[in-house]
Design a protein around this motif. Sequence first.
Motif, PDB file in Angstrom:
ATOM      1  N   ALA A  24      -0.304 -39.704  25.828  1.00 46.25           N
ATOM      2  CA  ALA A  24      -0.550 -38.567  26.723  1.00 46.25           C
ATOM      3  C   ALA A  24      -1.436 -37.530  26.032  1.00 46.25           C
ATOM      4  N   GLY A  25      -1.202 -37.304  24.742  1.00 46.48           N
ATOM      5  CA  GLY A  25      -2.019 -36.363  23.974  1.00 46.48           C
ATOM      6  C   GLY A  25      -3.458 -36.823  23.841  1.00 46.48           C
ATOM      7  N   ILE A  26      -3.648 -38.115  23.646  1.00 45.17           N
ATOM      8  CA  ILE A  26      -5.004 -38.659  23.576  1.00 45.17           C
ATOM      9  C   ILE A  26      -5.712 -38.425  24.906  1.00 45.17           C
ATOM     10  N   ALA A  27      -5.040 -38.738  25.992  1.00 41.92           N
ATOM     11  CA  ALA A  27      -5.640 -38.571  27.323  1.00 41.92           C
ATOM     12  C   ALA A  27      -5.949 -37.107  27.625  1.00 41.92           C
ATOM     13  N   ALA A  28      -5.149 -36.207  27.082  1.00 46.36           N
ATOM     14  CA  ALA A  28      -5.349 -34.776  27.317  1.00 46.36           C
ATOM     15  C   ALA A  28      -6.384 -34.161  26.380  1.00 46.36           C
ATOM     16  N   GLY A  29      -6.911 -34.967  25.448  1.00 44.87           N
ATOM     17  CA  GLY A  29      -7.922 -34.467  24.522  1.00 44.87           C
ATOM     18  C   GLY A  29      -7.367 -33.624  23.390  1.00 44.87           C
TER      19      GLY A  29
END
Length: 97
Positions: A24-29
């Motif tokens: 989720a953190g990767i997707a949120a940048g």
Amino acid sequence: MKDLLYRLFEHQYMDRTEAQQVLAGIAAGQYNPEQVSALITVFLMRSISVEELAGFRDALLEMRRPADLSEYGAIDIVGTGGDGKNTVSYTHLTLPT
């Protein structure tokens, strides 16, 4: 992310919740490209655990967005291709007239 990467480089694994939060953190940048690259490198060095895979799945399900395709004559052409039979599964939806 730094502490997590050190753990993963030591052949430790993430639990389900941790894996979900990372994806989720990767997707949120939230992570820079170098951190993401290092994470991917870890998974090229070792197998992904069932817990990690489940966490990644949870993150993907959480991030999904519904799509209303009712106005289109959409068909489903999904098949795994893994049976070696060179077949494609499909469901045909009747087109509106």
